[in-house]
Design a protein around this motif. Structure first.
Motif, PDB file in Angstrom:
ATOM      1  N   SER A 281       5.772  26.247  25.452  1.00 40.87           N
ATOM      2  CA  SER A 281       4.707  25.347  25.039  1.00 40.87           C
ATOM      3  C   SER A 281       5.282  24.040  24.544  1.00 40.87           C
ATOM      4  O   SER A 281       6.324  24.027  23.884  1.00 40.87           O
ATOM      5  CB  SER A 281       3.866  25.988  23.933  1.00 40.87           C
ATOM      6  OG  SER A 281       2.907  25.055  23.443  1.00 40.87           O
ATOM      7  N   GLY A 282       4.617  22.945  24.888  1.00 39.00           N
ATOM      8  CA  GLY A 282       5.038  21.630  24.405  1.00 39.00           C
ATOM      9  C   GLY A 282       4.067  21.074  23.383  1.00 39.00           C
ATOM     10  O   GLY A 282       4.029  19.871  23.166  1.00 39.00           O
TER      11      GLY A 282
ATOM     12  N   GLY B  46       3.390  20.180  20.154  1.00 38.05           N
ATOM     13  CA  GLY B  46       3.963  19.892  18.841  1.00 38.05           C
ATOM     14  C   GLY B  46       5.278  20.611  18.634  1.00 38.05           C
ATOM     15  O   GLY B  46       5.798  21.282  19.540  1.00 38.05           O
ATOM     16  N   PRO B  47       5.857  20.452  17.425  1.00 44.68           N
ATOM     17  CA  PRO B  47       7.084  21.196  17.140  1.00 44.68           C
ATOM     18  C   PRO B  47       6.770  22.692  17.245  1.00 44.68           C
ATOM     19  O   PRO B  47       5.704  23.112  16.827  1.00 44.68           O
ATOM     20  CB  PRO B  47       7.402  20.818  15.686  1.00 44.68           C
ATOM     21  CG  PRO B  47       6.604  19.577  15.404  1.00 44.68           C
ATOM     22  CD  PRO B  47       5.381  19.676  16.267  1.00 44.68           C
TER      23      PRO B  47
ATOM     24  N   THR C 222       8.075  13.769  22.498  1.00 39.62           N
ATOM     25  CA  THR C 222       6.948  14.521  23.062  1.00 39.62           C
ATOM     26  C   THR C 222       7.379  15.809  23.759  1.00 39.62           C
ATOM     27  O   THR C 222       6.550  16.488  24.364  1.00 39.62           O
ATOM     28  CB  THR C 222       6.194  13.668  24.110  1.00 39.62           C
ATOM     29  OG1 THR C 222       7.105  13.356  25.182  1.00 39.62           O
ATOM     30  CG2 THR C 222       5.677  12.377  23.486  1.00 39.62           C
ATOM     31  N   ARG C 223       8.679  16.120  23.714  1.00 39.09           N
ATOM     32  CA  ARG C 223       9.202  17.319  24.361  1.00 39.09           C
ATOM     33  C   ARG C 223       8.849  17.341  25.854  1.00 39.09           C
ATOM     34  O   ARG C 223       8.240  18.286  26.362  1.00 39.09           O
ATOM     35  CB  ARG C 223       8.713  18.582  23.650  1.00 39.09           C
ATOM     36  CG  ARG C 223       9.121  18.607  22.183  1.00 39.09           C
ATOM     37  CD  ARG C 223       8.720  19.870  21.478  1.00 39.09           C
ATOM     38  NE  ARG C 223       9.197  21.029  22.216  1.00 39.09           N
ATOM     39  CZ  ARG C 223       8.616  22.212  22.199  1.00 39.09           C
ATOM     40  NH1 ARG C 223       7.533  22.394  21.462  1.00 39.09           N
ATOM     41  NH2 ARG C 223       9.105  23.203  22.886  1.00 39.09           N
TER      42      ARG C 223
ATOM     43  N   TYR D  43      12.946  21.753  29.402  1.00 39.91           N
ATOM     44  CA  TYR D  43      12.586  20.692  28.453  1.00 39.91           C
ATOM     45  C   TYR D  43      13.787  19.824  28.108  1.00 39.91           C
ATOM     46  O   TYR D  43      14.924  20.295  28.090  1.00 39.91           O
ATOM     47  CB  TYR D  43      12.071  21.296  27.148  1.00 39.91           C
ATOM     48  CG  TYR D  43      10.687  21.886  27.214  1.00 39.91           C
ATOM     49  CD1 TYR D  43       9.556  21.071  27.155  1.00 39.91           C
ATOM     50  CD2 TYR D  43      10.495  23.264  27.310  1.00 39.91           C
ATOM     51  CE1 TYR D  43       8.276  21.619  27.195  1.00 39.91           C
ATOM     52  CE2 TYR D  43       9.226  23.815  27.352  1.00 39.91           C
ATOM     53  CZ  TYR D  43       8.118  22.988  27.291  1.00 39.91           C
ATOM     54  OH  TYR D  43       6.849  23.533  27.330  1.00 39.91           O
TER      55      TYR D  43
ATOM     56  N   MET E 191      11.531  17.224  17.365  1.00 35.74           N
ATOM     57  CA  MET E 191      11.014  17.205  18.731  1.00 35.74           C
ATOM     58  C   MET E 191       9.610  17.785  18.751  1.00 35.74           C
ATOM     59  O   MET E 191       9.402  18.920  18.345  1.00 35.74           O
ATOM     60  CB  MET E 191      11.942  17.982  19.662  1.00 35.74           C
ATOM     61  CG  MET E 191      13.286  17.285  19.840  1.00 35.74           C
ATOM     62  SD  MET E 191      14.314  18.011  21.131  1.00 35.74           S
ATOM     63  CE  MET E 191      15.046  19.373  20.225  1.00 35.74           C
ATOM     64  N   GLY E 192       8.661  16.965  19.197  1.00 36.09           N
ATOM     65  CA  GLY E 192       7.271  17.390  19.199  1.00 36.09           C
ATOM     66  C   GLY E 192       6.447  16.717  18.113  1.00 36.09           C
ATOM     67  O   GLY E 192       5.228  16.853  18.103  1.00 36.09           O
ATOM     68  N   THR E 193       7.098  15.976  17.206  1.00 36.14           N
ATOM     69  CA  THR E 193       6.312  15.293  16.164  1.00 36.14           C
ATOM     70  C   THR E 193       5.645  14.028  16.717  1.00 36.14           C
ATOM     71  O   THR E 193       4.785  13.447  16.054  1.00 36.14           O
ATOM     72  CB  THR E 193       7.188  14.942  14.939  1.00 36.14           C
ATOM     73  OG1 THR E 193       8.399  14.333  15.388  1.00 36.14           O
ATOM     74  CG2 THR E 193       7.525  16.191  14.128  1.00 36.14           C
ATOM     75  N   GLU E 194       6.057  13.596  17.906  1.00 31.97           N
ATOM     76  CA  GLU E 194       5.350  12.514  18.604  1.00 31.97           C
ATOM     77  C   GLU E 194       5.156  11.250  17.762  1.00 31.97           C
ATOM     78  O   GLU E 194       4.091  10.639  17.778  1.00 31.97           O
ATOM     79  CB  GLU E 194       4.000  13.037  19.120  1.00 31.97           C
ATOM     80  CG  GLU E 194       4.161  14.216  20.089  1.00 31.97           C
ATOM     81  CD  GLU E 194       2.847  14.690  20.697  1.00 31.97           C
ATOM     82  OE1 GLU E 194       1.862  13.936  20.707  1.00 31.97           O
ATOM     83  OE2 GLU E 194       2.830  15.858  21.168  1.00 31.97           O
TER      84      GLU E 194
ATOM     85  N   HIS F  31       1.822  22.302  28.209  1.00 28.54           N
ATOM     86  CA  HIS F  31       3.214  22.708  28.427  1.00 28.54           C
ATOM     87  C   HIS F  31       4.149  21.511  28.282  1.00 28.54           C
ATOM     88  O   HIS F  31       5.234  21.629  27.718  1.00 28.54           O
ATOM     89  CB  HIS F  31       3.391  23.324  29.815  1.00 28.54           C
ATOM     90  CG  HIS F  31       4.828  23.598  30.165  1.00 28.54           C
ATOM     91  ND1 HIS F  31       5.617  22.685  30.848  1.00 28.54           N
ATOM     92  CD2 HIS F  31       5.626  24.665  29.901  1.00 28.54           C
ATOM     93  CE1 HIS F  31       6.838  23.199  31.003  1.00 28.54           C
ATOM     94  NE2 HIS F  31       6.872  24.380  30.443  1.00 28.54           N
ATOM     95  N   HIS F  32       3.721  20.326  28.755  1.00 26.54           N
ATOM     96  CA  HIS F  32       4.629  19.166  28.652  1.00 26.54           C
ATOM     97  C   HIS F  32       3.936  17.804  28.624  1.00 26.54           C
ATOM     98  O   HIS F  32       4.616  16.787  28.644  1.00 26.54           O
ATOM     99  CB  HIS F  32       5.674  19.206  29.773  1.00 26.54           C
ATOM    100  CG  HIS F  32       5.080  19.109  31.151  1.00 26.54           C
ATOM    101  ND1 HIS F  32       4.706  20.216  31.871  1.00 26.54           N
ATOM    102  CD2 HIS F  32       4.799  18.042  31.928  1.00 26.54           C
ATOM    103  CE1 HIS F  32       4.235  19.830  33.051  1.00 26.54           C
ATOM    104  NE2 HIS F  32       4.268  18.519  33.106  1.00 26.54           N
TER     105      HIS F  32
ATOM    106  N   ALA G  53       2.215  16.886  26.068  1.00 27.66           N
ATOM    107  CA  ALA G  53       2.169  16.591  24.630  1.00 27.66           C
ATOM    108  C   ALA G  53       0.742  16.687  24.091  1.00 27.66           C
ATOM    109  O   ALA G  53      -0.202  17.000  24.828  1.00 27.66           O
ATOM    110  CB  ALA G  53       2.773  15.231  24.322  1.00 27.66           C
TER     111      ALA G  53
END
Lengths: 535, 535
Positions: free
Chosen positions: A247-248, A250-251, B210-211, B222, B258-261, B485-486, B488
């Protein structure tokens, strides 16, 4: 409370021990190593002689009183992990830090009730899986102001609750031990193949909480990569992530929980991805004239796109001390495995690569347990059982491990070996040994694992060992390594971990912990230094 | 300010466009799809006609005034990402949410000064890489009470600062675009091979924040897996993690960032692991009579221990619409690549596995760009350039993607296709198309990517598209998928993301954000819903 009792002061169960036949060659090695004919043997601690204060907690609510134990055996068993530092204190009979209560939840509702109760009375909670920590992760050494320590042993949460053959995944309770997990998975004709050295006495929940690294030297080295979701009981409530292959969004909630080491809650279940059973295997041992040739060969392998399941470079002295090889050369143990296709060609490509760096495959008559790889493996698996026999003889054997980028490896390796040899000499007054192997390798760097042996003063074994470890940790950090690749942080590594962790992230993790554990009761002093009353 | 100007209302640079020759077959497909002879073509928006309020911020401190822009072009360029929803609003001339200021830092010190200044005046900060977000990640649509919006465009931070040939890693500034990064890496004879569809107009920092998922269908899907460390400027200070190949020291600081955008800081640099250039490749296309056969074949491949670089199952209709195949059958595009050894045998094993599930390899005369895989790839890369031509013709083309465990895939696939077809009919009054491909596959589940086309009311294109997407997202979540999934989370996915995220973890992440961004100025509304004045 547990049908089959674990040894309270050493590795394994009470019905398990290294046999005299097994110990003979090991003892011979120790005699040779330290050039002595014999060792005085200290008797193992006994429950009636150890120094343990009365439990500070004596009254229990109806709902949990049947699962709470305060007898000496249970408190002693949960007083330490299984490092040499722990062993030295145990053989000294020092159980002054024993937990006040040991609780055995039978289900998640019990875990919840225990955490709520601990919060209400202001007691610290220490989650306990197999108790194999070598970094003080389960040791009740707590500075904050707590009403006492409640250790929660997950022993009874040991079942596979669901199996999904299509996704090839299993929903498993966190308290299951390695061998029991594999036995249950076998009935579904699958395997996890996660084999840390602690395999026999560690649990799925412990692996996830501490980010254990296992069987695979490359690709999926950490348990992290096999976790589909995590269910955790926190003081602030139950957290369950969505079960997903990736899963993408968020963290990753799971990547945040993994590594918290019980400091924000107790993992009760996880969905894990498993594998079809292995059908094809190939194993080879390659030797090199020079250690650096082996290092360069492993670097080439790590960057080649070949991903051996085993890629363990063992230096000449460690190969000798473990009885794997004669000590004349470093050895590289290689392995491939597959459930689907023959792997001989991959092995051939890898051996060819080794030849480019001066590697020579060992022509093995012996196969399996008696092969070079087999010999090394036996020593690896049986090692923990020898600890008590070393401590009782005043022999210090400790390890530390790291990971570092290739560009810094050679400097790290030489400075660590030099520093630790010098520290052993300085601290104990006589020479010891320091050896290195790679446990895991990545395209951008290896995970070197160091082992040292020395003969400290009988009265100050732990203190002297720690003095040596401090020198080692400083050298590792100075050369750009991490304070741990897979032994976790626990209480032992906290000072170096806090130096390594970016300060703003440390503050953010502290804030996150306060949100999940507002009363700071969960494994105080681990990952987050702030404790109840200490801030 | 940027030498080569990006189109403010569409994909690409002002000197780039789909050629008439290129558009011809595409237009034919649209005519056929919707059974119409022609479309009314709306003119593209122009800077002097769009609806954009005056900037609320007009005074700048000496230190940053030279890097702050408030002209219509810059504000328009930074008003939207590149989804159809964005495109529909842009063609309507709606730029009422334009940022008040667009800043172009020339170095990290500028980034720091800009964030400090925004905090002082109480303005929101939106980090901007390539602006390719399709989830509203860069859209200044903010509910909190802010003095205005400052978008920080990382355009000038685009250099490789260091290269380490031994660890095969590079230290790179976050603002570098995909093609520029590969050009710079090429001088060191290495590559990252991270190719999201946004490759041409997205940045390393954007990928990490955004991973993003890229080139590889399996293993290292990723960008996360290629990051050695991250350097980030937060309102609370600069955070830099230790550069390592791997570490088990607590929760990974990088995996948290990673993922905090952009919601806790702006990534300025990262060490990334790169690869030797590819020497060996193998590509094959396999067709199946039934879609389910293709699904089962991919599942078998994903669980076989074979890890193809490309494993893209494209359903019959999508293969037809993209001109890759005739529409009679689903196709599976397979690829292997290696810098070190021939991969033909791995491809043969994979094709054999496909045969077990009824797969038939396409006997390809055409190679490269004109092969089935090549045709599909062209459509994939050129797709974003067609957007403006669709929007101007009133054609809605949108996508959404997820990942789900294999056991839930079939139900998810059928319910999503059914739901979206029905929603298109209900909302627009006429049939459209919904197609699916796998972008990535894991042993425990695939990442299905859905594309739909429809003809909404010309006046309500965005609203009708969103109505359809809401139905799609609900169906994805109901069937056990992840909201992304990617692509974001951005602002678009927040309601579903917050449902998906475990509540206690959501609270912990909110607390962590407050620690790093005490004044809640960083990308408000993304990942963390709480905004300034809203709580």
């Amino acid at each position: 409370m547990t049908e089959r009792r674990r040894k309270f002061y050493a590795w394994g169960f009470e019905d398990q021990s290294a046999t005299p036949e097994e110990m003979k060659p090991v003892l011979d090695t120790w005699h040779r190593t330290f050039a002595v004919d014999s060792f005085d043997v200290t008797a193992a601690p006994t429950l009636d002689t150890i120094d343990m204060p009365e439990s500070k907690i004596t009254r229990f609510p109806e709902a949990i009183k049947d699962i709470c134990r305060t007898d000496r055996y249970e408190r002693a068993l949960h007083s330490y992990g299984r490092s040499f530092l722990d062993s030295a204190k145990m053989f000294r009979g020092d159980f002054r830090n024993a937990p006040d209560v040991v609780a055995y939840p039978r289900n998640e509702e019990d875990v919840r009730a225990l955490i709520d109760w601990a919060g209400d009375i202001g007691a610290a909670v220490i989650p306990f899986g197999g108790g194999s920590s070598v970094v003080g992760g389960v040791n009740p050494e707590i500075n904050g102001t707590y009403a006492g320590v409640v250790t929660i042993d997950m022993w009874y949460l040991n079942k596979i609750l669901e199996f999904d053959p299509v996704s090839r995944s299993a929903r498993v309770q966190a308290g299951v031990y390695g061998p029991d997990l594999e036995t249950q998975l076998k009935t579904h004709n699958v395997t996890l193949r996660h084999y840390p050295q602690s395999f026999e006495l560690s649990t799925l929940g412990g692996w996830i909480a501490t980010r254990a690294a296992g069987h695979y030297a490359t690709h999926g080295t950490y348990i992290d990569d096999y976790v589909e979701n995590i269910r955790m009981v926190s003081p602030s409530g139950i957290s369950e992530s969505r079960r997903l292959p990736a899963s993408g969004a968020g963290p990753s909630p799971d990547r945040y929980v993994m590594g918290t080491e019980g400091s924000v809650g107790i993992i009760t279940e996880a969905w894990i991805r498993v594998l079809s059973r292995i059908k094809y295997k190939a194993s080879k041992t390659v030797t090199f004239a020079e250690y650096d040739q082996g290092v360069e060969a492993v670097r080439a392998i790590s960057q080649s796109g070949l991903y051996p399941a085993n890629c363990r470079l063992i230096d000449a002295l460690e190969a000798k001390l473990t009885g794997a090889f004669d000590g004349s050369r470093p050895i590289l143990v290689l392995g491939y495995e597959s459930s689907h296709y023959p792997v001989n060609q991959l092995m051939d490509l890898t051996v060819d690569l080794c030849r480019e760096f001066g590697g020579t495959p060992v022509d093995e008559k012996e196969q399996g347990r008696n092969s070079v790889a087999g010999q090394w493996r036996n020593a690896f698996i049986r090692g923990p059982y020898y600890r008590e026999h070393m401590t009782s003889r005043g022999i210090c054997r400790e390890t530390f491990e790291t990971a570092v980028c290739w560009n810094n490896f050679k400097e790290l390796h030489s400075s660590v070996i030099e520093t630790v040899n010098a520290a052993i000499k300085r601290v104990t007054g006589r020479a010891g040994t320091v050896t290195c192997r790679f446990t895991h390798v990545y395209p951008n760097g290896p995970a070197p694992y160091f082992t040292f042996h020395c003969l400290p003063d009988r009265e100050r074994m732990g203190e002297q060992c720690m003095e040596i470890k401090i020198a080692a940790y400083d050298a590792v950090m100075k050369a750009g390594g991490t304070i741990t690749h897979h032994h976790a942080v626990g209480r032992l590594h906290m000072p170096w971990y806090e130096k390594q962790r970016p300060a703003p992230i440390g503050a953010a993790f502290t804030a996150a912990k306060k949100s999940l554990d507002p009363r700071s009761i969960m494994n105080p002093g681990v990952i987050i230094s702030e404790q109840r009353g200490s801030a």
